[in-house]
Write a protein that holds these residues in place. Structure first.
Motif, mmCIF file in Angstrom:
data_model
loop_
_atom_site.group_PDB
_atom_site.id
_atom_site.type_symbol
_atom_site.label_atom_id
_atom_site.label_comp_id
_atom_site.label_asym_id
_atom_site.label_seq_id
_atom_site.Cartn_x
_atom_site.Cartn_y
_atom_site.Cartn_z
ATOM 1 N N THR A 90 -2.089 1.836 -29.697
ATOM 2 C CA THR A 90 -1.143 1.366 -28.682
ATOM 3 C C THR A 90 -0.696 2.515 -27.785
ATOM 4 O O THR A 90 -0.727 2.408 -26.553
ATOM 5 C CB THR A 90 0.085 0.724 -29.343
ATOM 6 N N LEU A 91 -0.276 3.616 -28.396
ATOM 7 C CA LEU A 91 0.194 4.764 -27.617
ATOM 8 C C LEU A 91 -0.928 5.347 -26.769
ATOM 9 O O LEU A 91 -0.721 5.733 -25.612
ATOM 10 C CB LEU A 91 0.755 5.839 -28.555
ATOM 11 N N ASN A 92 -2.126 5.400 -27.352
ATOM 12 C CA ASN A 92 -3.259 5.977 -26.642
ATOM 13 C C ASN A 92 -3.662 5.136 -25.436
ATOM 14 O O ASN A 92 -3.782 5.644 -24.321
ATOM 15 C CB ASN A 92 -4.442 6.121 -27.610
ATOM 16 N N THR A 93 -3.839 3.832 -25.657
ATOM 17 C CA THR A 93 -4.300 2.986 -24.552
ATOM 18 C C THR A 93 -3.207 2.762 -23.520
ATOM 19 O O THR A 93 -3.505 2.576 -22.336
ATOM 20 C CB THR A 93 -4.822 1.638 -25.092
ATOM 21 N N ALA A 94 -1.936 2.800 -23.929
ATOM 22 C CA ALA A 94 -0.837 2.630 -22.968
ATOM 23 C C ALA A 94 -0.858 3.739 -21.924
ATOM 24 O O ALA A 94 -0.574 3.502 -20.740
ATOM 25 C CB ALA A 94 0.505 2.603 -23.688
ATOM 26 N N ALA A 95 -1.193 4.960 -22.356
ATOM 27 C CA ALA A 95 -1.245 6.089 -21.418
ATOM 28 C C ALA A 95 -2.333 5.879 -20.368
ATOM 29 O O ALA A 95 -2.121 6.115 -19.175
ATOM 30 C CB ALA A 95 -1.486 7.387 -22.181
ATOM 31 N N PHE A 96 -3.503 5.419 -20.810
ATOM 32 C CA PHE A 96 -4.595 5.171 -19.860
ATOM 33 C C PHE A 96 -4.308 3.943 -18.997
ATOM 34 O O PHE A 96 -4.589 3.930 -17.795
ATOM 35 C CB PHE A 96 -5.915 4.996 -20.616
ATOM 36 N N ASN A 97 -3.744 2.902 -19.618
ATOM 37 C CA ASN A 97 -3.405 1.702 -18.858
ATOM 38 C C ASN A 97 -2.349 1.989 -17.800
ATOM 39 O O ASN A 97 -2.351 1.379 -16.727
ATOM 40 C CB ASN A 97 -2.910 0.605 -19.802
ATOM 41 N N CYS A 98 -1.445 2.899 -18.106
ATOM 42 C CA CYS A 98 -0.410 3.276 -17.149
ATOM 43 C C CYS A 98 -1.037 3.749 -15.844
ATOM 44 O O CYS A 98 -0.614 3.341 -14.749
ATOM 45 C CB CYS A 98 0.481 4.372 -17.745
ATOM 46 N N GLU A 99 -2.047 4.586 -15.942
ATOM 47 C CA GLU A 99 -2.691 5.109 -14.740
ATOM 48 C C GLU A 99 -3.483 4.034 -14.005
ATOM 49 O O GLU A 99 -3.574 4.056 -12.773
ATOM 50 C CB GLU A 99 -3.601 6.284 -15.111
ATOM 51 N N ILE A 100 -4.043 3.081 -14.749
ATOM 52 C CA ILE A 100 -4.762 1.975 -14.111
ATOM 53 C C ILE A 100 -3.794 1.104 -13.314
ATOM 54 O O ILE A 100 -4.034 0.774 -12.149
ATOM 55 C CB ILE A 100 -5.494 1.128 -15.176
ATOM 56 N N TRP A 101 -2.686 0.723 -13.961
ATOM 57 C CA TRP A 101 -1.676 -0.085 -13.266
ATOM 58 C C TRP A 101 -1.091 0.672 -12.076
ATOM 59 O O TRP A 101 -0.874 0.099 -11.004
ATOM 60 C CB TRP A 101 -0.549 -0.463 -14.231
ATOM 61 N N ARG A 102 -0.833 1.953 -12.269
ATOM 62 C CA ARG A 102 -0.199 2.744 -11.206
ATOM 63 C C ARG A 102 -1.120 2.874 -9.992
ATOM 64 O O ARG A 102 -0.652 2.852 -8.848
ATOM 65 C CB ARG A 102 0.179 4.134 -11.729
ATOM 66 N N ALA A 103 -2.427 2.999 -10.246
ATOM 67 C CA ALA A 103 -3.368 3.054 -9.127
ATOM 68 C C ALA A 103 -3.327 1.763 -8.318
ATOM 69 O O ALA A 103 -3.344 1.786 -7.082
ATOM 70 C CB ALA A 103 -4.784 3.302 -9.649
ATOM 71 N N GLY A 104 -3.248 0.630 -9.030
ATOM 72 C CA GLY A 104 -3.139 -0.643 -8.337
ATOM 73 C C GLY A 104 -1.843 -0.766 -7.555
ATOM 74 O O GLY A 104 -1.830 -1.285 -6.429
ATOM 75 N N LEU A 105 -0.754 -0.273 -8.126
ATOM 76 C CA LEU A 105 0.541 -0.317 -7.431
ATOM 77 C C LEU A 105 0.544 0.585 -6.201
ATOM 78 O O LEU A 105 1.078 0.221 -5.147
ATOM 79 C CB LEU A 105 1.657 0.095 -8.396
ATOM 80 N N ASN A 106 -0.043 1.760 -6.337
ATOM 81 C CA ASN A 106 -0.083 2.688 -5.196
ATOM 82 C C ASN A 106 -0.930 2.163 -4.045
ATOM 83 O O ASN A 106 -0.687 2.503 -2.882
ATOM 84 C CB ASN A 106 -0.614 4.051 -5.643
ATOM 85 N N ASN A 107 -1.930 1.334 -4.379
ATOM 86 C CA ASN A 107 -2.808 0.775 -3.347
ATOM 87 C C ASN A 107 -2.334 -0.579 -2.842
ATOM 88 O O ASN A 107 -3.007 -1.189 -2.008
ATOM 89 C CB ASN A 107 -4.238 0.640 -3.888
ATOM 90 N N PHE A 108 -1.188 -1.034 -3.337
ATOM 91 C CA PHE A 108 -0.698 -2.354 -2.926
ATOM 92 C C PHE A 108 -0.281 -2.310 -1.450
ATOM 93 O O PHE A 108 0.365 -1.346 -1.011
ATOM 94 C CB PHE A 108 0.499 -2.773 -3.786
ATOM 95 N N PRO A 109 -0.652 -3.341 -0.660
ATOM 96 C CA PRO A 109 -0.329 -3.336 0.778
ATOM 97 C C PRO A 109 1.171 -3.214 1.045
ATOM 98 O O PRO A 109 1.962 -4.037 0.588
ATOM 99 C CB PRO A 109 -0.858 -4.691 1.263
ATOM 100 N N ALA A 110 1.552 -2.192 1.794
ATOM 101 C CA ALA A 110 2.973 -1.959 2.079
ATOM 102 C C ALA A 110 3.566 -3.056 2.944
ATOM 103 O O ALA A 110 4.762 -3.374 2.814
ATOM 104 C CB ALA A 110 3.144 -0.604 2.760
ATOM 105 N N ASP A 111 2.736 -3.668 3.805
ATOM 106 C CA ASP A 111 3.281 -4.696 4.692
ATOM 107 C C ASP A 111 3.756 -5.922 3.927
ATOM 108 O O ASP A 111 4.716 -6.581 4.326
ATOM 109 C CB ASP A 111 2.246 -5.092 5.748
#
Length: 215
Positions: A90-111
């Protein structure tokens, strides 16, 4: 290879699925929470999460589970091998999943975010109705990839005595002095498990694609 040996391998596969599944069920939403903390630039917590992600992505799975299994009892209650395995994954995959989710959030359309604010949506409603449906779709392929990597790293749990596929195959090979047949069966079982996750990914993508087309 005897029927009993094959049953042992199937039991090992069941243990692999159970522990990996538990790690995925807990690690995917935990990774999303961590990603939201970093994306939202929450004071103090954001930096703590960044350090957590960096450390957990750097520590090998074997080292992490040994640390959990032997260190936790020194400062708290006893922890069994299966619990330690689930916590580690859980701890291991949460760290990697965090970066996956964050990449999607950072690329989310600002408009879209600006439009939702203009309509007076609360942050929770904005996330539920606007952000998450699109974020889930864009993040699904890398999330599935991380799930398969989690399963491939699951043999690390054998070091604390959990009998998963690889440990079961090793035991059978040691008993029969012929390690090749059980290892071949173990490889086939891993392939079937990975194919199951890939199949689920394709079904989910088709379902979301149909929903998007209807919308």
């Amino acid at each position: 290879m005897t029927a009993g040996a094959f049953i042992s391998l199937l039991q090992g596969a069941g243990m692999t699925l159970f522990i990996s599944g538990a790690g995925i069920v807990l690690g995917v939403p935990l990774g999303l929470v961590l990603a939201l903390v970093r994306w939202g630039r929450v004071p103090v917590l954001g930096k703590i999460v960044a350090v957590y992600v960096s450390l957990l992505r750097s520590v090998p799975a074997v080292t992490l589970i040994l640390l959990i299994f032997f260190a936790v009892p020194t400062i708290g209650p006893e922890i069994g091998p299966i619990t330690a395995a689930i916590v580690m994954l859980t701890l291991n995959t949460a760290a990697f999943n965090c970066e996956i989710w964050r990449a999607g959030l950072n690329n989310f359309p600002a408009d879209q975010l600006e439009a939702s604010r203009a309509f007076g949506m609360t942050p929770l409603l904005r996330f539920r109705r606007i952000i998450f449906p699109q974020l889930w779709r864009s993040s699904l392929p890398p999330l599935i990839n991380e799930m398969t990597m989690l399963i491939k790293s699951s043999p690390a749990i054998a070091v604390v005595g959990v009998v998963e596929i690889t440990r079961a195959a090793t035991r059978i090979g040691a008993q029969t002095y012929d390690p090749l047949p059980p290892m071949i069966v173990a490889t086939v079982l891993y392939v079937l498990v990975i194919m199951l996750f890939v199949g689920l990914q394709r079904i989910t993508e088709r379902r979301y694609g149909q929903i998007g087309a209807e919308a």
